[in-house]
Design a protein around this motif. Structure first.
Motif, PDB file in Angstrom:
ATOM      1  N   ILE A  89      27.243  23.047  59.044  1.00 25.96           N
ATOM      2  CA  ILE A  89      26.275  23.332  57.982  1.00 25.96           C
ATOM      3  C   ILE A  89      26.923  24.213  56.914  1.00 25.96           C
ATOM      4  O   ILE A  89      26.574  24.124  55.732  1.00 25.96           O
ATOM      5  N   TRP A  90      27.893  25.000  57.294  1.00 28.36           N
ATOM      6  CA  TRP A  90      28.601  25.856  56.340  1.00 28.36           C
ATOM      7  C   TRP A  90      29.363  25.001  55.337  1.00 28.36           C
ATOM      8  O   TRP A  90      29.309  25.235  54.131  1.00 28.36           O
ATOM      9  N   VAL A  91      30.050  23.975  55.848  1.00 28.19           N
ATOM     10  CA  VAL A  91      30.780  23.079  54.946  1.00 28.19           C
ATOM     11  C   VAL A  91      29.804  22.369  54.017  1.00 28.19           C
ATOM     12  O   VAL A  91      30.020  22.274  52.796  1.00 28.19           O
ATOM     13  N   THR A  92      28.691  21.888  54.598  1.00 34.24           N
ATOM     14  CA  THR A  92      27.696  21.196  53.780  1.00 34.24           C
ATOM     15  C   THR A  92      27.142  22.117  52.697  1.00 34.24           C
ATOM     16  O   THR A  92      26.975  21.714  51.544  1.00 34.24           O
ATOM     17  N   ALA A  93      26.878  23.383  53.089  1.00 35.05           N
ATOM     18  CA  ALA A  93      26.322  24.324  52.122  1.00 35.05           C
ATOM     19  C   ALA A  93      27.333  24.610  51.006  1.00 35.05           C
ATOM     20  O   ALA A  93      26.963  24.683  49.831  1.00 35.05           O
ATOM     21  N   GLN A  94      28.605  24.736  51.372  1.00 30.75           N
ATOM     22  CA  GLN A  94      29.641  24.960  50.353  1.00 30.75           C
ATOM     23  C   GLN A  94      29.671  23.810  49.356  1.00 30.75           C
ATOM     24  O   GLN A  94      29.715  24.020  48.142  1.00 30.75           O
ATOM     25  N   ALA A  95      29.648  22.585  49.898  1.00 26.90           N
ATOM     26  CA  ALA A  95      29.676  21.418  49.010  1.00 26.90           C
ATOM     27  C   ALA A  95      28.457  21.429  48.103  1.00 26.90           C
ATOM     28  O   ALA A  95      28.561  21.106  46.911  1.00 26.90           O
ATOM     29  N   THR A  96      27.302  21.822  48.657  1.00 26.06           N
ATOM     30  CA  THR A  96      26.087  21.839  47.846  1.00 26.06           C
ATOM     31  C   THR A  96      26.210  22.826  46.706  1.00 26.06           C
ATOM     32  O   THR A  96      25.923  22.501  45.546  1.00 26.06           O
ATOM     33  N   VAL A  97      26.662  24.054  47.027  1.00 25.44           N
ATOM     34  CA  VAL A  97      26.724  25.095  46.004  1.00 25.44           C
ATOM     35  C   VAL A  97      27.733  24.711  44.927  1.00 25.44           C
ATOM     36  O   VAL A  97      27.456  24.787  43.722  1.00 25.44           O
ATOM     37  N   ALA A  98      28.913  24.232  45.362  1.00 26.16           N
ATOM     38  CA  ALA A  98      29.925  23.847  44.381  1.00 26.16           C
ATOM     39  C   ALA A  98      29.423  22.677  43.544  1.00 26.16           C
ATOM     40  O   ALA A  98      29.571  22.658  42.317  1.00 26.16           O
ATOM     41  N   GLY A  99      28.805  21.686  44.220  1.00 23.68           N
ATOM     42  CA  GLY A  99      28.285  20.531  43.496  1.00 23.68           C
ATOM     43  C   GLY A  99      27.223  20.935  42.503  1.00 23.68           C
ATOM     44  O   GLY A  99      27.173  20.427  41.381  1.00 23.68           O
ATOM     45  N   PHE A 100      26.388  21.897  42.892  1.00 27.47           N
ATOM     46  CA  PHE A 100      25.311  22.295  42.000  1.00 27.47           C
ATOM     47  C   PHE A 100      25.851  23.061  40.804  1.00 27.47           C
ATOM     48  O   PHE A 100      25.325  22.933  39.696  1.00 27.47           O
ATOM     49  N   ALA A 101      26.925  23.844  41.035  1.00 26.86           N
ATOM     50  CA  ALA A 101      27.543  24.540  39.903  1.00 26.86           C
ATOM     51  C   ALA A 101      28.051  23.521  38.890  1.00 26.86           C
ATOM     52  O   ALA A 101      27.869  23.680  37.679  1.00 26.86           O
ATOM     53  N   VAL A 102      28.667  22.439  39.392  1.00 26.67           N
ATOM     54  CA  VAL A 102      29.120  21.372  38.495  1.00 26.67           C
ATOM     55  C   VAL A 102      27.921  20.737  37.800  1.00 26.67           C
ATOM     56  O   VAL A 102      27.937  20.469  36.592  1.00 26.67           O
ATOM     57  N   ALA A 103      26.841  20.538  38.573  1.00 26.20           N
ATOM     58  CA  ALA A 103      25.658  19.867  38.017  1.00 26.20           C
ATOM     59  C   ALA A 103      25.048  20.680  36.879  1.00 26.20           C
ATOM     60  O   ALA A 103      24.600  20.109  35.886  1.00 26.20           O
ATOM     61  N   LEU A 104      25.043  22.014  37.029  1.00 22.67           N
ATOM     62  CA  LEU A 104      24.444  22.843  35.980  1.00 22.67           C
ATOM     63  C   LEU A 104      25.178  22.663  34.660  1.00 22.67           C
ATOM     64  O   LEU A 104      24.568  22.572  33.595  1.00 22.67           O
ATOM     65  N   VAL A 105      26.531  22.587  34.744  1.00 23.94           N
ATOM     66  CA  VAL A 105      27.330  22.431  33.521  1.00 23.94           C
ATOM     67  C   VAL A 105      27.149  21.031  32.947  1.00 23.94           C
ATOM     68  O   VAL A 105      26.851  20.850  31.760  1.00 23.94           O
ATOM     69  N   ILE A 106      27.312  20.011  33.831  1.00 22.35           N
ATOM     70  CA  ILE A 106      27.197  18.635  33.353  1.00 22.35           C
ATOM     71  C   ILE A 106      25.800  18.386  32.786  1.00 22.35           C
ATOM     72  O   ILE A 106      25.631  17.732  31.752  1.00 22.35           O
ATOM     73  N   GLY A 107      24.783  18.947  33.465  1.00 16.69           N
ATOM     74  CA  GLY A 107      23.417  18.756  32.999  1.00 16.69           C
ATOM     75  C   GLY A 107      23.221  19.292  31.595  1.00 16.69           C
ATOM     76  O   GLY A 107      22.581  18.651  30.764  1.00 16.69           O
ATOM     77  N   LEU A 108      23.812  20.458  31.330  1.00 17.78           N
ATOM     78  CA  LEU A 108      23.663  21.048  29.997  1.00 17.78           C
ATOM     79  C   LEU A 108      24.329  20.164  28.946  1.00 17.78           C
ATOM     80  O   LEU A 108      23.751  19.891  27.884  1.00 17.78           O
ATOM     81  N   LEU A 109      25.547  19.694  29.281  1.00 17.96           N
ATOM     82  CA  LEU A 109      26.245  18.828  28.334  1.00 17.96           C
ATOM     83  C   LEU A 109      25.438  17.557  28.062  1.00 17.96           C
ATOM     84  O   LEU A 109      25.282  17.125  26.916  1.00 17.96           O
ATOM     85  N   LEU A 110      24.889  16.962  29.151  1.00 16.82           N
ATOM     86  CA  LEU A 110      24.114  15.734  28.976  1.00 16.82           C
ATOM     87  C   LEU A 110      22.859  15.993  28.155  1.00 16.82           C
ATOM     88  O   LEU A 110      22.494  15.197  27.290  1.00 16.82           O
ATOM     89  N   ALA A 111      22.217  17.142  28.428  1.00 15.51           N
ATOM     90  CA  ALA A 111      20.988  17.448  27.688  1.00 15.51           C
ATOM     91  C   ALA A 111      21.284  17.611  26.209  1.00 15.51           C
ATOM     92  O   ALA A 111      20.537  17.124  25.356  1.00 15.51           O
ATOM     93  N   LEU A 112      22.408  18.284  25.902  1.00 18.84           N
ATOM     94  CA  LEU A 112      22.768  18.456  24.496  1.00 18.84           C
ATOM     95  C   LEU A 112      23.158  17.111  23.878  1.00 18.84           C
ATOM     96  O   LEU A 112      22.785  16.800  22.748  1.00 18.84           O
TER      97      LEU A 112
END
Lengths: 245, 286
Positions: free
Chosen positions: B84-107
């Motif tokens: 679950i630790w590995v899964t959680a790491q992937a989630t947090v890292a993936g979400f950090a990427v998502a926040l940036v990509i989401g902003l770019l897409l929204a703009l």
């Protein structure tokens, strides 16, 4: 680069698509029933019904679809002592349960948004509880249920890809098999072409679902407007198109 | 983390402190360096420690003849936690990427140029309505055709990032649209450049309203992250598959265990998000 696959690839993919649609239909049927039952039970006067439905919704929403699917396919049959369960059925039930959890909250929110006067009026008219729900509350709640329910159905369509992991031969499973068998022949299309084609098929199915829900929305709204003779009682509740899942 | 101080007007106690406009260009402001350093440290941490190749221990097996062996169940807990630790790491890292990509897409979706706006809208719609599983396969198996080869963990992070980036972009869009028109007009009246307008006026007002939605996407991403096991990320589902493969009827305990493990993480986080939602709704009224 040629973005079309050879014809026999499409035959296999459409065979898989049939399984995908079958799973989607079963899951959707179960999901709708569960949504309505849970949504109504969440607002029931009985304390037991309320807490049981709340617990059910929390658990089915909290657990990941894929974990629920694996548990239903591999653990539940052993616990129940069933040999050789139908994986198609188990997969559909898992997705349906998952959909029911989210759908229950949608239905609850929609029922709560129906003005309170409607309930009071039906009590004054001496309608039974079933009549009240069936003829007064749910038809009005429908307008609010439909848009997020369409999104949720697309989420379930995406979820059907997971049944390939319990080796049901759906669209994704056929795609992966084609990829593996394609390695042996020199003139096979590249992985990129294959997966883009699969993605496009999913996209088209999702757009069809979207269109069907738009149609249903339009019909419900038309009926609603007609019944009111164009009198605007409340600003039409436009639910923001957020994600269902 | 602003280090600017205001030497001119000492603010009276209790009043809101209004910082004077920073005349430095945005790339010279200390804030930028702090954020950049944070991103670099985070990326380095994920690169170094993320998704390490875990071997799940193999000595435990259920007693034959039992449907549900509690000893075996509890013996699996440490391995489950590592998964679950590995899964959680992937989630947090993936979400950090998502926040940036989401902003770019929204703009991008708000862009005045149609050649930018329409493809971005199509991309968002396409990614949102196709399964993450196939998108992961695409990144993992198809991108090497163009000489882009990514490790399994990085693939999962990017897959989650792009998939949830499209969801986040929709949330951002709603947040940006909720900023009152007067704020836009005021920034035009004050002759603020696009960078200042967006970074100082619009985004700070848009983000708080959509925090609960973003929180929900984080939880949703956590639920999708076990898919990594299909591309050999040794996460929570890979643990269950490995454990259930050890003997004929060893599947019950690990799958039940990961189900419980999930609920223990996701129900409290959903509760936190709902609290946040109520709090923001409260602050918006007052």
């Amino acid at each position: 680069m040629d973005i079309q696959l050879p014809a026999h690839y499409y035959d296999r993919l459409f065979e898989g698509l049939q399984v995908t649609l079958q799973v989607l239909a079963l899951a959707f049927a179960l999901g709708i029933v569960l949504s309505v039952v849970l949504g109504v039970a969440r607002l029931s006067p009985s304390r037991i019904a309320r807490s049981v439905s709340l617990a059910w919704i929390e658990v089915t929403r909290g657990i990941s679809t894929i974990v629920l699917l694996f548990w239903m396919a591999y653990a539940l049959p052993i616990l129940l002592g069933v040999d050789q369960p139908s994986l198609l059925l188990m997969g559909s039930i898992a997705l349906g349960i998952n959909m029911g959890g989210y759908g229950g909250e949608i239905v609850r929110g929609a029922i709560q948004s129906v003005p309170r006067g409607q309930t009071e009026a039906s009590i004054a008219l001496n309608l039974t509880e079933t009549q009240r729900l069936r003829h007064v509350i749910l038809p009005q709640a429908m307008r609010i249920i439909l848009p997020p329910m369409g999104n949720l159905t697309i989420e379930i369509l995406k979820g059907t890809a997971l049944v390939s992991l319990i080796s049901l031969s759906d669209l994704s499973y056929e795609g992966v098999k084609l990829r593996v068998s394609g390695r042996l022949s020199p003139d096979a299309p590249s992985d990129a072409v294959l997966f883009v084609n699969i993605l496009v098929i999913y996209f088209v199915v999702a757009q069809i679902i979207n269109g069907l829900f738009r149609l249903a929305e339009w019909r419900v709204n038309r009926r609603f407007e007609g019944a009111r003779n164009g009198v605007e009682l409340s600003p039409s509740p436009k639910v923001t198109a957020g994600a269902g899942g | 983390m602003s280090t600017d101080t205001d030497p001119v007007t000492p603010s009276p106690a209790g009043a809101h402190h209004v910082a004077p406009p920073d005349i430095r260009p945005w790339w010279l402001r200390p804030k930028t360096f702090v954020i950049a350093a944070g991103v670099v440290v985070f990326a380095a941490f994920m690169w170094r420690f993320g998704g390490g190749d875990i071997r799940f221990s193999t000595e435990h097996r259920p007693r034959p003849g039992t449907t549900f062996d509690w000893d075996y169940f509890f013996a699996l807990v440490p391995d489950m936690l590592r998964g679950i630790w590995v899964t959680a790491q992937a989630t947090v890292a993936g979400f950090a990427v998502a926040l940036v990509i989401g902003l770019l897409l929204a703009l991008g979706r708000r862009s005045r140029l149609r050649v930018v706006r329409l493809p971005v809208a199509l991309f968002i719609e396409f990614v949102r309505s196709t399964p993450l599983l196939i998108q992961l396969y695409f990144v993992y198996y198809a991108l090497p055709d163009w000489d882009i080869t990514l490790g399994a963990f990085v693939t999962l992070v990017i897959g989650l990032g792009v998939h949830y980036g499209t969801y986040c972009s929709e949330a951002y869009r709603a947040g940006i649209n909720s900023v009152p028109k007067g704020q836009w007009e005021a920034s035009t009246a004050l002759n603020l450049g696009p960078t200042t307008k967006w970074s100082q006026i619009i985004i700070p007002q848009a983000i708080p309203n959509v925090l609960p939605a973003l929180g929900n996407f984080l939880i949703a991403g956590f639920k999708d992250a076990p898919l990594g096991s299909t591309i050999q990320v040794t996460g929570i589902l890979a643990f269950a598959t490995a454990a259930s493969g050890r003997s004929f009827d060893a599947g019950v305990e690990p799958y039940t265990l990961i189900g419980i493990g999930f609920l223990l993480v996701s129900i409290p986080s959903a509760w936190l998000v709902r609290r946040l939602e109520r709090r923001i709704a409260y602050e918006r009224i007052s």
